[in-house]
Scaffold this motif. Structure first.
Motif, PDB file in Angstrom:
ATOM      1  N   UNK A 151       0.875  -1.170   0.000  1.00  0.00           N
ATOM      2  CA  UNK A 151       0.000   0.000   0.000  1.00  0.00           C
ATOM      3  C   UNK A 151       0.911   1.217   0.000  1.00  0.00           C
ATOM      4  N   UNK A 152       0.796   2.046  -1.042  1.00  0.00           N
ATOM      5  CA  UNK A 152       1.726   3.162  -1.231  1.00  0.00           C
ATOM      6  C   UNK A 152       0.952   4.466  -1.305  1.00  0.00           C
ATOM      7  N   UNK A 153       1.306   5.406  -0.449  1.00  0.00           N
ATOM      8  CA  UNK A 153       0.796   6.771  -0.528  1.00  0.00           C
ATOM      9  C   UNK A 153       1.926   7.653  -1.053  1.00  0.00           C
ATOM     10  N   UNK A 154       1.727   8.202  -2.219  1.00  0.00           N
ATOM     11  CA  UNK A 154       2.784   8.878  -2.949  1.00  0.00           C
ATOM     12  C   UNK A 154       2.485  10.372  -3.071  1.00  0.00           C
ATOM     13  N   UNK A 155       3.462  11.190  -2.681  1.00  0.00           N
ATOM     14  CA  UNK A 155       3.334  12.642  -2.703  1.00  0.00           C
ATOM     15  C   UNK A 155       4.335  13.186  -3.722  1.00  0.00           C
ATOM     16  N   UNK A 215       1.567   2.342 -11.334  1.00  0.00           N
ATOM     17  CA  UNK A 215       2.307   1.732 -10.235  1.00  0.00           C
ATOM     18  C   UNK A 215       1.927   0.276 -10.068  1.00  0.00           C
ATOM     19  N   UNK A 216       0.644  -0.014 -10.156  1.00  0.00           N
ATOM     20  CA  UNK A 216       0.172  -1.393 -10.031  1.00  0.00           C
ATOM     21  C   UNK A 216       0.764  -2.277 -11.130  1.00  0.00           C
ATOM     22  N   UNK A 217       0.665  -1.806 -12.362  1.00  0.00           N
ATOM     23  CA  UNK A 217       1.141  -2.589 -13.507  1.00  0.00           C
ATOM     24  C   UNK A 217       2.658  -2.778 -13.469  1.00  0.00           C
ATOM     25  N   UNK A 218       3.392  -1.726 -13.203  1.00  0.00           N
ATOM     26  CA  UNK A 218       4.855  -1.782 -13.267  1.00  0.00           C
ATOM     27  C   UNK A 218       5.443  -2.627 -12.146  1.00  0.00           C
ATOM     28  N   UNK A 222       7.755  -5.889 -12.960  1.00  0.00           N
ATOM     29  CA  UNK A 222       9.171  -5.923 -12.588  1.00  0.00           C
ATOM     30  C   UNK A 222       9.481  -7.087 -11.653  1.00  0.00           C
ATOM     31  N   UNK A 223       8.645  -7.276 -10.649  1.00  0.00           N
ATOM     32  CA  UNK A 223       8.892  -8.348  -9.677  1.00  0.00           C
ATOM     33  C   UNK A 223       8.416  -9.703 -10.174  1.00  0.00           C
ATOM     34  N   UNK A 224       7.631  -9.699 -11.265  1.00  0.00           N
ATOM     35  CA  UNK A 224       7.149 -10.954 -11.839  1.00  0.00           C
ATOM     36  C   UNK A 224       6.469 -11.795 -10.768  1.00  0.00           C
ATOM     37  N   UNK A 225       5.594 -11.177 -10.019  1.00  0.00           N
ATOM     38  CA  UNK A 225       4.971 -11.859  -8.894  1.00  0.00           C
ATOM     39  C   UNK A 225       3.521 -11.415  -8.756  1.00  0.00           C
ATOM     40  N   UNK A 226       2.747 -12.231  -8.076  1.00  0.00           N
ATOM     41  CA  UNK A 226       1.338 -11.952  -7.840  1.00  0.00           C
ATOM     42  C   UNK A 226       1.195 -11.116  -6.570  1.00  0.00           C
ATOM     43  N   UNK A 227       1.667  -9.897  -6.640  1.00  0.00           N
ATOM     44  CA  UNK A 227       1.636  -8.996  -5.489  1.00  0.00           C
ATOM     45  C   UNK A 227       0.405  -8.100  -5.595  1.00  0.00           C
ATOM     46  N   UNK A 228      -0.282  -7.919  -4.476  1.00  0.00           N
ATOM     47  CA  UNK A 228      -1.407  -6.995  -4.447  1.00  0.00           C
ATOM     48  C   UNK A 228      -0.863  -5.591  -4.194  1.00  0.00           C
ATOM     49  N   UNK A 229      -1.304  -4.643  -5.018  1.00  0.00           N
ATOM     50  CA  UNK A 229      -0.790  -3.275  -4.931  1.00  0.00           C
ATOM     51  C   UNK A 229      -1.963  -2.304  -4.860  1.00  0.00           C
ATOM     52  N   UNK A 230      -1.915  -1.412  -3.878  1.00  0.00           N
ATOM     53  CA  UNK A 230      -2.887  -0.326  -3.809  1.00  0.00           C
ATOM     54  C   UNK A 230      -2.113   0.980  -3.680  1.00  0.00           C
ATOM     55  N   UNK A 231      -2.251   1.842  -4.682  1.00  0.00           N
ATOM     56  CA  UNK A 231      -1.479   3.091  -4.729  1.00  0.00           C
ATOM     57  C   UNK A 231      -2.406   4.288  -4.661  1.00  0.00           C
ATOM     58  N   UNK A 232      -1.988   5.290  -3.921  1.00  0.00           N
ATOM     59  CA  UNK A 232      -2.666   6.590  -3.867  1.00  0.00           C
ATOM     60  C   UNK A 232      -1.630   7.654  -4.231  1.00  0.00           C
ATOM     61  N   UNK A 233      -1.958   8.490  -5.207  1.00  0.00           N
ATOM     62  CA  UNK A 233      -1.002   9.498  -5.661  1.00  0.00           C
ATOM     63  C   UNK A 233      -1.607  10.899  -5.538  1.00  0.00           C
ATOM     64  N   UNK A 241      10.898  16.182  -6.721  1.00  0.00           N
ATOM     65  CA  UNK A 241      10.998  15.133  -5.715  1.00  0.00           C
ATOM     66  C   UNK A 241       9.693  14.382  -5.504  1.00  0.00           C
ATOM     67  N   UNK A 242       9.837  13.174  -4.964  1.00  0.00           N
ATOM     68  CA  UNK A 242       8.689  12.337  -4.611  1.00  0.00           C
ATOM     69  C   UNK A 242       8.919  11.776  -3.220  1.00  0.00           C
ATOM     70  N   UNK A 243       7.880  11.835  -2.379  1.00  0.00           N
ATOM     71  CA  UNK A 243       7.902  11.192  -1.076  1.00  0.00           C
ATOM     72  C   UNK A 243       6.860  10.093  -1.044  1.00  0.00           C
ATOM     73  N   UNK A 244       7.192   8.965  -0.414  1.00  0.00           N
ATOM     74  CA  UNK A 244       6.262   7.841  -0.349  1.00  0.00           C
ATOM     75  C   UNK A 244       6.231   7.244   1.054  1.00  0.00           C
ATOM     76  N   UNK A 245       5.033   7.059   1.593  1.00  0.00           N
ATOM     77  CA  UNK A 245       4.822   6.210   2.751  1.00  0.00           C
ATOM     78  C   UNK A 245       4.387   4.851   2.219  1.00  0.00           C
ATOM     79  N   UNK A 246       5.116   3.798   2.584  1.00  0.00           N
ATOM     80  CA  UNK A 246       4.882   2.473   2.024  1.00  0.00           C
ATOM     81  C   UNK A 246       4.589   1.485   3.148  1.00  0.00           C
ATOM     82  N   UNK A 247       3.485   0.755   3.025  1.00  0.00           N
ATOM     83  CA  UNK A 247       3.175  -0.347   3.926  1.00  0.00           C
ATOM     84  C   UNK A 247       3.385  -1.661   3.186  1.00  0.00           C
ATOM     85  N   UNK A 248       4.174  -2.543   3.787  1.00  0.00           N
ATOM     86  CA  UNK A 248       4.569  -3.794   3.154  1.00  0.00           C
ATOM     87  C   UNK A 248       4.068  -4.966   3.994  1.00  0.00           C
ATOM     88  N   UNK A 249       3.366  -5.874   3.357  1.00  0.00           N
ATOM     89  CA  UNK A 249       2.903  -7.098   4.025  1.00  0.00           C
ATOM     90  C   UNK A 249       3.607  -8.289   3.386  1.00  0.00           C
TER      91      UNK A 249
END
Length: 334
Positions: A151-155, A215-218, A222-233, A241-249
Motif C-alpha cells: 500500500x503506497x501513498x505517494x506525494x 504503479x500497479x502494472x509496473x 518488474x517483480x514478476x509476482x502476484x503482489x497486491x498493490x494499492x497506490x494513492x497518488x 521530488x517524490x515522497x512515499x509512505x509504504x506499507x509492506x505485508x
C-alpha cells in the motif's frame, strides 16, 4: 565509444540524463542531442564548458546511433521509436508508452536486469520514477521475505508533469503573494496547486488515476509476482521530488532490524532513520541526489508480517535519469 542519441534533451529528464553522462566521463562527441521542433542552431549545455547542437527529431537519422534513449511524452515515443527500430537501434523508453507490452521488459538494474535479454522488439522500458524509488529499497527484502501486498501513498512534486507545471507553480505562488487572480495560471492542473494538495496525478482510468494504475502494472511486471498493490497518488506544491509512505505485508515473519540492514546494504539506498526531531529525510534534502533515502522504518502492527517506511528521492535524477543511465550501461555492454 558507441554513439548515444538522447531524445528529449530540452525536457527535465533528458537534461538530467545529459548531466549524468557528462559527470561519468562520456564525451560530448559520443552524444546526439535530439528534440522535437528544434530549429537549426539550437544548442544544449553539456557540463559547464560545452554546448552541443540539438538535432530536430523529425529529420534525425537514427542509423548513426547505437542506442536511443527517449525522454519524451508517450505520444512522441510511440510516433518515433519505430523510426529508431527500423535503423536497428536499441531503444530505452522512459515515457511509459510500452509498459503493457509483454515483449518490452521494464527494467531496474539490480532487480530484474536479466530480463533485458527478453527485449524481443529491441525496446527496454524503465518504470516511472515513483516505482523505481519504491522498489530499489525493497529489492533484497523481496527476495528474503516474500512480499504479498503493498500500500503506497505517494506525494509527487509538480516536476512529474514537466517544466510547464513547474512554471505554473512558480507563477501561482508569485500571484498569491501579489494578491492577483490565478485564472490564467491553471492550465496544467486546472486548479490552484500552490499551497494546496491535489489527489489526482494523471487522468482517471476508472476509479484510479493514470499514475496509480501505472504503479500497479509496473510493480507486478518488474517483480514478476502476484503482489497486491494499492497506490494513492497526490500532487504537492514542491518543484522536484517524490515522497512515499509504504506499507509492506510479507509472507514470512518480518524482522525490522534485518530489513533495515538489507536496505543499508543495497546499492543506491541511504537509510537515515533516527527517532528524534528531524531524524528523517525530506524532499528538499534530496534534490540532485542519485540515491533513494529511507526513513521512518517501523513495524506495521495492523497486519501480520508487516512493516512500513518513508522514502524520498529526486524524481528527475534518482527516480528517472539515473535508472535510465544504468540500463544504458547494460545495453552498451550487451
Amino acid at each position: 565509444m558507441k554513439k548515444i542519441a538522447i531524445v528529449g534533451v530540452m525536457q527535465n529528464q533528458g537534461r538530467e540524463l545529459l548531466n549524468i553522462l557528462e559527470e561519468t566521463g562520456i564525451s560530448a562527441d559520443d552524444i546526439f542531442a535530439v528534440d522535437t521542433d528544434s530549429p537549426l542552431g539550437t544548442q544544449v549545455s553539456y557540463g559547464e564548458d560545452t554546448d552541443i547542437d540539438v538535432f530536430n527529431l523529425a529529420d534525425f537519422d537514427f542509423s548513426a546511433a547505437q542506442v536511443a534513449v527517449f525522454c519524451t511524452s508517450e505520444e512522441i515515443s510511440k510516433r518515433y521509436i519505430p523510426h529508431a527500430l527500423a535503423k536497428k537501434v536499441k531503444v530505452i523508453d522512459c515515457s511509459g508508452a510500452y509498459v503493457t507490452d509483454s515483449e518490452v521488459p521494464v527494467i531496474i538494474p539490480g532487480i530484474n536486469e536479466a530480463q533485458i535479454y527478453e527485449a524481443k522488439k529491441g525496446i527496454v522500458a524503465i518504470p516511472s520514477p515513483q516505482v523505481t524509488q519504491l522498489l530499489v529499497p525493497l529489492q533484497k527484502v523481496a527476495a528474503r521475505y516474500d512480499i504479498k501486498r503493498l500500500v503506497i501513498n505517494t506525494y509527487m512534486a509538480v516536476s512529474v508533469y514537466g517544466k510547464e507545471a513547474m512554471d505554473e507553480l512558480f507563477s501561482q505562488t508569485r500571484k498569491i503573494f501579489m494578491n492577483e487572480p490565478l485564472v490564467d495560471d491553471e492550465e496544467i492542473f486546472h486548479k490552484q496547486v500552490a499551497f494546496n494538495v491535489l489527489p489526482q496525478v494523471g487522468e482517471f482510468f476508472g476509479d484510479e488515476t493514470k499514475y496509480e494504475w501505472a504503479m500497479n502494472v509496473e510493480v507486478k511486471k518488474i517483480l514478476n509476482a502476484d503482489i497486491k498493490v494499492h497506490a494513492n497518488c497526490a500532487i504537492v506544491p514542491a518543484f522536484i521530488g517524490i515522497g512515499e509512505f509504504v506499507n509492506v505485508e510479507c509472507g514470512k515473519d518480518v524482522d525490522v532490524d534485518d530489513v533495515r540492514n538489507l536496505m543499508r546494504d543495497t546499492k543506491g539506498v541511504v537509510v537515515f532513520d533516527k527517532r528524534v526531531d528531524c531524524g528523517y529525510v525530506s524532499l528538499n534534502d534530496v534534490q540532485s541526489e542519485n540515491d533513494v533515502y529511507v526513513s521512518r522504518l517501523r513495524q506495521d502492527i495492523s497486519v501480520d508480517n508487516g512493516f512500513s517506511f518513508w522514502c524520498v528521492a529526486d524524481d528527475l535524477r534518482a527516480g528517472g535519469a539515473q535508472n535510465a543511465y544504468n540500463v544504458l550501461q547494460l545495453l552498451l555492454k550487451k
